[in-house]
Structures are given as structure tokens and as C-alpha cells.
Design a protein around this motif. Structure first.
Motif, PDB file in Angstrom:
ATOM      1  N   VAL A 173       3.304   7.853  -2.227  1.00 48.11           N
ATOM      2  CA  VAL A 173       4.588   7.873  -1.374  1.00 48.11           C
ATOM      3  C   VAL A 173       4.455   6.654  -0.572  1.00 48.11           C
ATOM      4  CG1 VAL A 173       3.370   9.311   0.295  1.00 48.11           C
ATOM      5  CG2 VAL A 173       5.858   9.260   0.499  1.00 48.11           C
ATOM      6  N   GLU A 174       5.640   6.001  -0.395  1.00 44.81           N
ATOM      7  CA  GLU A 174       5.588   4.848   0.341  1.00 44.81           C
ATOM      8  C   GLU A 174       7.084   4.688   1.161  1.00 44.81           C
ATOM      9  OE1 GLU A 174       7.940   3.225  -1.371  1.00 44.81           O
ATOM     10  OE2 GLU A 174       7.302   1.845  -2.899  1.00 44.81           O
ATOM     11  N   MET A 175       7.583   3.537   1.645  1.00 41.14           N
ATOM     12  CA  MET A 175       8.664   3.650   2.479  1.00 41.14           C
ATOM     13  C   MET A 175       9.538   2.400   2.025  1.00 41.14           C
ATOM     14  SD  MET A 175       6.731   4.271   6.073  1.00 41.14           S
ATOM     15  CE  MET A 175       8.059   4.798   6.975  1.00 41.14           C
ATOM     16  N   SER A 235      -4.278  10.632   7.242  1.00 40.88           N
ATOM     17  CA  SER A 235      -3.825   9.347   6.634  1.00 40.88           C
ATOM     18  C   SER A 235      -3.727   8.119   7.720  1.00 40.88           C
ATOM     19  CB  SER A 235      -2.445   9.662   5.947  1.00 40.88           C
ATOM     20  OG  SER A 235      -1.485   9.876   6.635  1.00 40.88           O
ATOM     21  N   ALA A 289      -2.312  10.632   2.464  1.00 37.97           N
ATOM     22  CA  ALA A 289      -0.905  10.867   2.936  1.00 37.97           C
ATOM     23  C   ALA A 289      -1.311  12.601   3.702  1.00 37.97           C
ATOM     24  CB  ALA A 289       0.096  11.050   1.874  1.00 37.97           C
ATOM     25  N   PHE A 349      -5.676   4.748   6.756  1.00 34.61           N
ATOM     26  CA  PHE A 349      -4.524   3.763   6.548  1.00 34.61           C
ATOM     27  C   PHE A 349      -5.037   2.506   7.421  1.00 34.61           C
ATOM     28  CE2 PHE A 349      -1.234   0.706   8.074  1.00 34.61           C
ATOM     29  CZ  PHE A 349      -0.429   0.733   7.036  1.00 34.61           C
ATOM     30  N   VAL A 394       0.834  -1.257  -0.048  1.00 34.46           N
ATOM     31  CA  VAL A 394       0.085  -0.028   0.066  1.00 34.46           C
ATOM     32  C   VAL A 394       0.781   1.145  -0.077  1.00 34.46           C
ATOM     33  CG1 VAL A 394      -1.826  -1.345   1.208  1.00 34.46           C
ATOM     34  CG2 VAL A 394      -0.239   0.041   2.683  1.00 34.46           C
ATOM     35  N   ALA A 395       0.190   2.328  -0.452  1.00 35.98           N
ATOM     36  CA  ALA A 395       0.786   3.641  -0.328  1.00 35.98           C
ATOM     37  C   ALA A 395       0.005   4.862   0.025  1.00 35.98           C
ATOM     38  CB  ALA A 395       1.505   3.969  -1.723  1.00 35.98           C
ATOM     39  N   GLY A 396       0.459   5.952   0.277  1.00 34.76           N
ATOM     40  CA  GLY A 396      -0.211   7.162   0.321  1.00 34.76           C
ATOM     41  C   GLY A 396      -0.421   7.830  -0.800  1.00 34.76           C
ATOM     42  N   ALA A 443       9.707   7.827   5.997  1.00 32.89           N
ATOM     43  CA  ALA A 443       8.452   8.604   7.131  1.00 32.89           C
ATOM     44  C   ALA A 443       7.222   8.348   6.467  1.00 32.89           C
ATOM     45  CB  ALA A 443       8.842   9.937   6.925  1.00 32.89           C
ATOM     46  N   PHE A 444       6.397   8.005   7.467  1.00 33.99           N
ATOM     47  CA  PHE A 444       5.059   7.723   7.037  1.00 33.99           C
ATOM     48  C   PHE A 444       4.520   9.161   6.969  1.00 33.99           C
ATOM     49  CE2 PHE A 444       0.428   7.507   8.094  1.00 33.99           C
ATOM     50  CZ  PHE A 444       0.091   6.619   7.195  1.00 33.99           C
ATOM     51  N   VAL A 445       3.784   9.480   5.596  1.00 32.88           N
ATOM     52  CA  VAL A 445       3.342  10.801   5.349  1.00 32.88           C
ATOM     53  C   VAL A 445       1.983  11.173   5.995  1.00 32.88           C
ATOM     54  CG1 VAL A 445       3.093  12.847   3.782  1.00 32.88           C
ATOM     55  CG2 VAL A 445       5.044  11.260   3.511  1.00 32.88           C
ATOM     56  N   SER A 498      -3.642   3.319   0.331  1.00 29.16           N
ATOM     57  CA  SER A 498      -4.728   3.190   1.567  1.00 29.16           C
ATOM     58  C   SER A 498      -5.056   4.437   2.158  1.00 29.16           C
ATOM     59  CB  SER A 498      -3.689   2.461   2.564  1.00 29.16           C
ATOM     60  OG  SER A 498      -2.746   2.876   2.809  1.00 29.16           O
ATOM     61  N   ASP A 499      -4.339   5.514   1.706  1.00 30.04           N
ATOM     62  CA  ASP A 499      -4.792   6.858   2.268  1.00 30.04           C
ATOM     63  C   ASP A 499      -4.428   7.817   1.462  1.00 30.04           C
ATOM     64  OD1 ASP A 499      -2.059   5.648   3.752  1.00 30.04           O
ATOM     65  OD2 ASP A 499      -1.838   7.597   3.166  1.00 30.04           O
TER      66      ASP A 499
HETATM   67  N1  ADE Z   1       2.153   3.707   3.196  1.00 33.74           N
HETATM   68  C1  ADE Z   1       0.912   3.822   3.152  1.00 33.74           C
HETATM   69  N2  ADE Z   1       0.588   4.972   3.300  1.00 33.74           N
HETATM   70  C2  ADE Z   1       1.596   5.628   3.443  1.00 33.74           C
HETATM   71  C3  ADE Z   1       1.685   7.275   3.834  1.00 33.74           C
HETATM   72  N3  ADE Z   1       0.919   7.992   3.937  1.00 33.74           N
HETATM   73  N4  ADE Z   1       2.991   7.628   3.832  1.00 33.74           N
HETATM   74  C4  ADE Z   1       4.285   6.785   3.906  1.00 33.74           C
HETATM   75  N5  ADE Z   1       4.035   5.391   3.319  1.00 33.74           N
HETATM   76  C5  ADE Z   1       2.809   5.058   3.324  1.00 33.74           C
END
Ligand code: ADE
Length: 258
Positions: A200-202, A232, A228, A236, A83-85, A180-182, A225-226
Motif C-alpha cells: 500500500v502506498e499513496m 509502521s 503497515a 518507516f 517506498v510502501a507498506g 492515508a498512511f496505513v 519500508s514497513d
Molecule cells: N508508504 C510507506 N509506508 C506506507 C504505509 N504504511 N501506508 C501508506 N503508504 C506508505
């Protein structure tokens, strides 16, 4: 070191249990090796030899498992499903981004209170070529587009979207990676403006860095999933399971085509 033979496995990575769990039914496990405290599960995914691993969150974990997959298992391709923001306001929760370009947004030099990014490993000083990112090869992109042609993701209900029901879409675009989780609207906007990125993801660009080093292709598939922003962390929690299921659905198709 394992050699990279014709029957070499696919290396399939996710960061967290909610992401990897969707491969369970499609995966026939034959063996488990514990390396560095992580379980590398060998078997078959959609008839293809594969090694699955839950890496944990962040760029270093992603680089560790990517290196082990290449060096110990001779992986012929590295896949990341998760998943990602969302960064691009045109996209919504549940939409999927297949990375055409992956950029580490947190590697570089602080200049005038802003981070100027450089290619990981490059000396982060003026005068160095600042074109950067890891790019999907055109032939591989075509293969992925064909594999995903006509695939549709489960629709999102009005309850899930908080508005009208929507059909998630599949995009090919730019994904940025950082440790960083945004959870911040100003950062979401900055990353969108700076990189014209969709998500954005990690982990993704760290997998790409290792893949480039070992001369294997890399495919990153991320479902949102969100978005950001300030909400978020809440989104998430609500959407990680369903979003990860969407990414895994597409990744199973991709794995079968590689
Ligand atoms: N993975 C899922 N949501 C994220 C976010 N908001 N920032 C970074 N990684 C994520």
C-alpha cells in the motif's frame, strides 16, 4: 504542449526527498523549470532523456506532476520510484514490488459501513462494472522482467530485520493506493483480504490514472519500508532510506531499458 517525439523524456516521480535522492549520482541535470511551486529537473538518466520531480505526498500531488510531465514535457512513460507498506504477510521489509496492478483503494461508495471501490471517475453506484485497476501491459512486463533478471538487492542485517539476516526479493504484484498512511493492523488485513495486494502506498494508482488518460505507459516500483501495522510509523523512519535506495536501484535499471 510538447509533442511525444522519439527523443521524448522519461518522467520520473518520487514523493519525498528520501526517495528521489538516490537518483542524484546517475542523473546529469541540464535545466530546472519551476511549475506550480515544484522543480521539474530535465537532464539525462543512464543516457536517456529524463525529467525528475519530487511530487510531495498523496494522490493529488501525484496527479498534478503526472499531468505536467505529460502535457508540458511530452513524457513518453511515467515512472514512480519509492517506498510502501507491506500488506502480504509473505513479504518483508526491503522486498520490492513492481506493480502489475494498481488500484485506488479509497475511491468508491460507502455501503454497509464498508467502502466498495470503483474505477476512479466511474459513477460509484450499483450496476456499474466493478472490475477495476490499472494493469501493466504484458509486453512491458516482459521488458521489466528482463531488465531486472539477475539483479540482487543489498542484504538486510539481523540488526535491521530484528531477526535473521535476509536477502530482499523482487515481486511483481498488486499495489493499492489511497490518501492515508496505513498504521493499523486491522486495515492492513482488510486491504490484503479485499485486494490480495502486496503493498500500500499513496501515489501509484493516481499516476496510472493520468498515464492512462494521456496514453503513456506507467511503471511503479515500491520497496517496503514497513509492514503497515501498528509499528509502521516506527519502521518507516528506520527503513525509508534503505528501502528507497533499493527501489531506485531497480528503477535505474528499468529506465535504462525503456
Ligand atoms: N508508504 C510507506 N509506508 C506506507 C504505509 N504504511 N501506508 C501508506 N503508504 C506508505
Amino acid at each position: 504542449m510538447a509533442s511525444r517525439r522519439g527523443d521524448a523524456p522519461i518522467g520520473l516521480i518520487s514523493a519525498i526527498p528520501q526517495e528521489i535522492s538516490h537518483f542524484g549520482e546517475a542523473f546529469q541535470e541540464a535545466d530546472v523549470a519551476e511549475i506550480g511551486g515544484l522543480a521539474f529537473r530535465s537532464g539525462a538518466l543512464g543516457g536517456r532523456a529524463a525529467v525528475l520531480v519530487e511530487a510531495g505526498i498523496g494522490k493529488v500531488n501525484a496527479a498534478i506532476v503526472s499531468t505536467v510531465l505529460c502535457r508540458e514535457f511530452g513524457a513518453r512513460v511515467l515512472l514512480f520510484s519509492g517506498v510502501a507498506g507491506g500488506l502480504d504477510p509473505a513479504l518483508g521489509i526491503g522486498d520490492v514490488v513492481v506493480a502489475r496492478t494498481l488500484i485506488q483503494h479509497d475511491y468508491g461508495a460507502m455501503v454497509g459501513e464498508r467502502l466498495r471501490t470503483y474505477q476512479p471517475g466511474a459513477v460509484p453506484l450499483p450496476g456499474v462494472d466493478d472490475s477495476h485497476g490499472y494493469h501493466l501491459d504484458a509486453a512491458l512486463e516482459q521488458k521489466l522482467r528482463s531488465a531486472l533478471d539477475g539483479v540482487s538487492l543489498p542484504g538486510l542485517s539481523a540488526a535491521a530485520t530484528g531477526g535473521a539476516p535476509r536477502q530482499p526479493a523482487i515481486h511483481f504484484g498488486t499495489v493499492v493506493t489511497g490518501d492515508a498512511f496505513v498504521n493499523c493492523e486491522a486495515t492492513r488485513l482488510r486491504l490484503f483480504e479485499q485486494f490480495s495486494a502486496q503493498a500500500v502506498e499513496m501515489e501509484g494508482a493516481a499516476v496510472a490514472q493520468v498515464a492512462e488518460r494521456f496514453a503513456v505507459p506507467c511503471v511503479v516500483v515500491r520497496a517496503l519500508s514497513d509492514l503497515a501495522g501498528a509499528e509502521s510509523h516506527m519502521d518507516f523512519g528506520s527503513f525509508v532510506h534503505d528501502a528507497a535506495a533499493g527501489a531506485a536501484q531497480l528503477m535505474r535499471r528499468i529506465a535504462a531499458a525503456l
